[in-house]
Design a protein around this motif. Structure first.
Motif: not given
Ligand code: IMP
Length: 179
Positions: A99, A103, A106, A152
């Motif tokens: 989605d 950072t 994940t 968002i």
């Molecule tokens: P990251 O890239 O490891 O920080 O995490 C990504 C995950 O954090 C995404 O798959 C979302 O589930 C969640 N996430 C990050 N930013 C948002 C946002 O603005 N809205 C909703 N979920 C978010």
């Protein structure tokens, strides 16, 4: 518009137009191949189901659910697989469907895990890219929209499991999460 939103960023029509264009790109890039599309639950569900309708090569779908741990609501990079893929990925061309990449922690974990299982190729498709949030040097191979460093929701993205069912995407009012 929803009363908890500060601003609508993308309408349903805008989302669909980009997703359709991405489907056409993937159809060309994966011509002659049989990719396995891996949806990262739950946020990417709407995106996945709309995207695959516009991909013309034969493909398979699988789903993975992961949870990240940490003291804060921000991703810590420590990831646990809650629901693993149903089928082996060895030798497959994998398309991870995310989605949003914030950072990148994940995604870095997920990509490494699939490469470790000896996938033939692993590429990442994301609906939204939040480049300002990046903590690790990882870029999606395909991104529909770049978004600002704000929280968002909508079209699969949630806050505390809410707002996933909105057909459009907007910035959540900070008053919703800071009380
Ligand atoms: P990251 O890239 O490891 O920080 O995490 C990504 C995950 O954090 C995404 O798959 C979302 O589930 C969640 N996430 C990050 N930013 C948002 C946002 O603005 N809205 C909703 N979920 C978010």
């Amino acid at each position: 518009m929803h009363p908890d939103l500060e601003q609508v960023l993308f309408t349903e029509d805008q989302l669909m137009a980009e997703i359709r264009a991405l489907g056409a790109r993937l159809s060309a890039d994966y011509a002659g191949r049989n990719p396995l599309f891996v949806c990262v639950l739950k946020g990417a569900v709407m995106f996945m189901t709309d995207l695959v309708k516009h991909v013309t090569v034969p493909l398979e779908m699988d789903f993975i659910a992961i949870s990240s741990y940490g003291a804060s609501s921000k991703s810590s990079g420590v990831v646990r697989i809650l629901k693993d893929l149903d089928r082996p990925v060895e030798g497959r061309d994998i398309v991870i469907v995310e989605d949003i990449v914030d950072t990148g922690l994940t995604l870095a974990y997920l990509k490494e895990s699939l490469q470790h299982r000896r996938a033939q190729s692993v590429r990442v498709v994301t609906l939204f890219d939040k480049p300002e949030g990046r903590k690790v040097d990882i870029q999606p191979d395909y991104a529909c929209f770049q978004v600002p460093n704000a929280f968002i929701v909508g079209y699969g993205l949630d806050y505390a499991e809410r707002y996933r069912n909105l057909p459009f995407v907007g910035i959540l009012k900070p008053s919703v999460y800071i009380g």
